[in-house]
Design an enzyme around this catalytic site. Structure first.
Site, short mmCIF file in Angstrom:
data_model
loop_
_atom_site.label_atom_id
_atom_site.label_comp_id
_atom_site.label_asym_id
_atom_site.label_seq_id
_atom_site.Cartn_x
_atom_site.Cartn_y
_atom_site.Cartn_z
N LYS A 117 0.84 -1.21 0.00
CA LYS A 117 0.00 0.00 0.00
C LYS A 117 0.87 1.25 0.00
O LYS A 117 0.63 2.19 -0.77
CB LYS A 117 -0.90 -0.01 1.25
CG LYS A 117 -1.57 1.33 1.50
CD LYS A 117 -2.41 1.31 2.74
CE LYS A 117 -1.71 1.77 4.00
NZ LYS A 117 -1.47 3.21 4.13
N ASN A 118 1.87 1.27 0.87
CA ASN A 118 2.66 2.50 1.04
C ASN A 118 3.59 2.78 -0.14
O ASN A 118 4.17 3.86 -0.22
CB ASN A 118 3.47 2.46 2.34
CG ASN A 118 2.58 2.64 3.55
OD1 ASN A 118 1.39 2.93 3.41
ND2 ASN A 118 3.15 2.49 4.74
N CYS B 126 -4.64 8.48 9.94
CA CYS B 126 -4.76 7.75 11.20
C CYS B 126 -4.64 8.70 12.38
O CYS B 126 -3.87 9.66 12.33
CB CYS B 126 -3.64 6.73 11.31
SG CYS B 126 -3.88 5.28 10.31
N ARG C 100 1.16 14.51 13.50
CA ARG C 100 1.51 14.29 12.10
C ARG C 100 1.45 15.56 11.25
O ARG C 100 0.65 15.67 10.31
CB ARG C 100 0.62 13.20 11.49
CG ARG C 100 0.78 11.88 12.19
CD ARG C 100 0.08 10.77 11.48
NE ARG C 100 0.91 10.13 10.48
CZ ARG C 100 0.53 9.07 9.77
NH1 ARG C 100 -0.66 8.57 9.93
NH2 ARG C 100 1.33 8.53 8.90
N ASP D 63 5.05 0.45 11.96
CA ASP D 63 3.82 -0.16 11.44
C ASP D 63 3.66 -1.63 11.85
O ASP D 63 2.65 -2.25 11.54
CB ASP D 63 3.77 -0.06 9.91
CG ASP D 63 3.42 1.35 9.45
OD1 ASP D 63 3.06 2.18 10.29
OD2 ASP D 63 3.53 1.62 8.23
N ARG E 293 -8.57 -0.27 4.81
CA ARG E 293 -7.68 0.74 4.22
C ARG E 293 -6.35 0.11 3.80
O ARG E 293 -5.74 0.56 2.85
CB ARG E 293 -7.37 1.85 5.23
CG ARG E 293 -8.53 2.76 5.50
CD ARG E 293 -8.09 3.93 6.35
NE ARG E 293 -6.94 4.57 5.76
CZ ARG E 293 -6.11 5.41 6.38
NH1 ARG E 293 -6.35 5.73 7.63
NH2 ARG E 293 -5.08 5.94 5.77
C1 UD1 Z 1 4.59 6.74 6.31
C2 UD1 Z 1 3.69 5.53 6.15
C3 UD1 Z 1 3.18 5.07 7.50
C4 UD1 Z 1 4.36 4.84 8.47
C5 UD1 Z 1 5.27 6.05 8.51
C6 UD1 Z 1 6.54 5.80 9.33
C7 UD1 Z 1 2.72 5.89 3.96
C8 UD1 Z 1 1.50 6.18 3.14
N1 UD1 Z 1 2.58 5.89 5.30
O1 UD1 Z 1 3.78 7.77 6.86
O2 UD1 Z 1 2.45 3.86 7.33
O3 UD1 Z 1 3.85 4.60 9.76
O4 UD1 Z 1 5.68 6.42 7.18
O5 UD1 Z 1 7.24 4.72 8.82
O6 UD1 Z 1 3.79 5.63 3.43
N2 UD1 Z 1 6.60 14.46 10.70
C9 UD1 Z 1 6.69 15.80 11.02
N3 UD1 Z 1 6.60 16.72 10.02
C10 UD1 Z 1 6.40 16.35 8.70
C11 UD1 Z 1 6.32 14.98 8.39
C12 UD1 Z 1 6.42 14.04 9.41
O7 UD1 Z 1 6.86 16.16 12.19
O8 UD1 Z 1 6.31 17.24 7.84
C13 UD1 Z 1 6.73 13.44 11.78
C14 UD1 Z 1 5.48 12.59 11.94
O9 UD1 Z 1 4.52 13.22 12.76
C15 UD1 Z 1 6.09 11.34 12.57
C16 UD1 Z 1 7.46 11.23 11.89
O10 UD1 Z 1 7.73 12.53 11.37
O11 UD1 Z 1 6.27 11.54 13.95
C17 UD1 Z 1 7.55 10.24 10.75
O12 UD1 Z 1 6.48 10.44 9.86
P1 UD1 Z 1 6.58 10.12 8.30
O13 UD1 Z 1 7.77 9.27 8.03
O14 UD1 Z 1 6.45 11.38 7.55
O15 UD1 Z 1 5.27 9.26 8.10
P2 UD1 Z 1 4.29 9.29 6.86
O16 UD1 Z 1 5.05 9.54 5.60
O17 UD1 Z 1 3.11 10.12 7.17
#
Ligand code: UD1
Length: 432
Positions: free
Chosen positions: A22-23, A125, A130, A315, A407
């Site tokens: 999915k990701n 989620c 986030r 995850d 999802r």
């Molecule tokens: C992706 C995955 C999700 C997985 C996560 C971490 C997808 C669609 N989803 O989510 O399943 O749990 O990686 O492996 O690929 N953060 C900030 N600012 C930002 C972006 C992120 O503070 O602009 C923080 C987030 O709140 C979190 C951390 O960084 O604490 C990591 O998040 P991130 O790697 O960005 O996760 P996603 O890409 O949303």
């Protein structure tokens, strides 16, 4: 609303075919916005999130056709073709983005191809704040102007993006993907420092390169992108889902038995394999498959902390807790990625688990057996934790709010049912 009903205590025996990730599928679908030629993607999992992404892309002007609705093709994943000669809209509305955070990934490609994007701030989620500050920081480093208005991000680069240096203060999967998809059409060289190294990023890079992008450093934390004037169409197969692989790899530890997971890559769960061996199940690696078996002896406690790839994935944290709930001794889990990712704990406790949480740490004291109960799924991975717990528990478990599962996990009742689990979906309109 649908529910999943499980009668626990049946050991699992058989094979499970792993779906496309999915990701990986979500950013790959978005990548079609970078070219006016068709992008063919195979091994697309049939999930609510991929359907949701298709709806958003269609609103932006993408034509999507799908093949592979037969049973055999469904098992092999779907092939979709996405093509967008002209982008009709550059707005991604609140209605869609709030349901799925990955929708925010359209910002980079829209900005790169059209010079502007108006995208609602995301939801997704309920596992923490986030924010998207790192994504916005990356666009600014490429010369975009960012304004926030009425819950929307307005990103503009009327004279096009310019290559630049993006230094992330910490690792973000989504921000790395957005930065990459903006940089491939920017003018000149972009260097992304502290890039995420998740296999899904590698898959995106592979597809972007097949589309004509020039990217060096795949698999490392420094990516160098030479921007191109245009990209072209390509054909790409989505890599196997490592979270689905890891989840089913834990199932024999919870329920007993022996499962072979096929159409996957054992390397994708490199951080989980030593943990499985440490709890006391046996793992055999094959070519594109992995077999996990339990000899019925009690499981042993382990300590882990979640980390960006190649560390233990956040995850899989909830699912591992379902397993450790019956491991002898005290296990410790530290969640370092998301600040609110222990929402499965109260539900596991309702099933008889002994877990205490203090900030980002959880201590799990193994009990002999969990007991089935009605439980509520709060997010995608937490739902799968409750399904696993139900497979090993005594009696009946009813997992409510199954839409979270739909999802991200394809046909779970069928995949687990054919291996001996007693698991059925009860449709929302059927009274029990
Ligand atoms: C992706 C995955 C999700 C997985 C996560 C971490 C997808 C669609 N989803 O989510 O399943 O749990 O990686 O492996 O690929 N953060 C900030 N600012 C930002 C972006 C992120 O503070 O602009 C923080 C987030 O709140 C979190 C951390 O960084 O604490 C990591 O998040 P991130 O790697 O960005 O996760 P996603 O890409 O949303």
């Amino acid at each position: 609303m649908d529910r999943i009903l499980i009668r626990g205590g049946h050991p699992l025996h058989g094979d499970i075919q792993i779906s496309g990730a999915k990701n990986a599928a979500l950013p790959l679908m978005v990548a079609c916005l970078l070219t006016d030629e068709p992008l063919h993607l195979s091994n697309i999992p049939h999930l609510v999130d991929t359907a949701q992404m298709a709806t958003l892309l269609a609103q932006l002007g993408v034509d999507i056709s799908m093949t592979g609705s037969g049973e055999e093709e469904a098992a092999a994943g779907r092939m979709i073709t996405l093509s967008v000669r002209d982008i009709r809209r550059t707005t991604a509305p609140y209605d869609i983005v709030r349901k799925m955070r990955a929708s925010f990934l359209v910002t980079g490609p829209l900005l790169a191809r059209c010079g502007k994007a108006r995208v609602s701030l995301p939801g997704g989620c309920a596992i923490g704040a986030r924010p998207v500050d790192l994504h916005l920081h990356a666009f600014e480093a490429l010369g975009a102007q960012i304004t926030l208005e009425d819950g929307y991000v307005l990103a503009e680069a009327p004279r096009g993006l310019k290559g630049g240096r993006i230094a992330f203060p910490f690792v973000s999967v989504g921000a790395t993907e957005n930065a990459l998809m903006a940089a491939v059409l920017a003018d000149g060289e972009t260097v992304i420092e502290n890039a995420a190294r998740e296999p899904e990023i590698g898959d995106l890079i592979k597809c972007l390169m097949a589309m004509g992008a020039h990217i060096e450093g795949a698999g490392t934390s420094i990516l160098r992108v030479q921007g191109r004037d245009r990209l072209h169409g390509a054909t790409h197969a989505v890599l196997p889902d490592r979270i689905e692989t890891g989840t089913y790899a834990m199932a024999p530890a919870v329920a007993g038995g022996r499962l072979t997971l096929r159409r996957t890559d054992p390397q994708l769960i490199g951080a989980l394999i030593p943990v499985l061996e440490a709890v006391g199940v046996s793992v055999e690696l094959g070519d594109g498959e992995v077999t996990v078996s339990s000899d019925g002896h009690p499981l042993r406690a382990v300590d882990i902390q979640t980390e960006p790839y190649p560390g233990f994935p956040t995850d899989l944290q909830a699912q591992l807790m379902a397993l450790l709930a019956t491991a002898q001794g005290k296990s410790h889990i530290r969640e370092t990625i998301f600040e609110n990712r222990f929402m499965h704990v109260p539900e596991l406790i309702r099933m008889g688990a002994d877990v205490t949480v203090d900030g980002d740490k959880a201590v799990i004291t193994g009990v002999k057996r969990l007991k089935g109960a009605p439980v509520m799924a709060t997010d995608l991975r937490a739902s799968m934790c409750l399904v696993l717990a139900g497979l090993g528990a005594e009696g009946e478990t009813v997992v409510n709010r199954v839409y979270h599962l739909d999802r991200g996990f394809e046909r779970i009742e069928e995949k687990l049912g054919q291996c001996g689990a007693e698991i059925v979906r009860v449709r929302g309109d059927v009274a029990r």
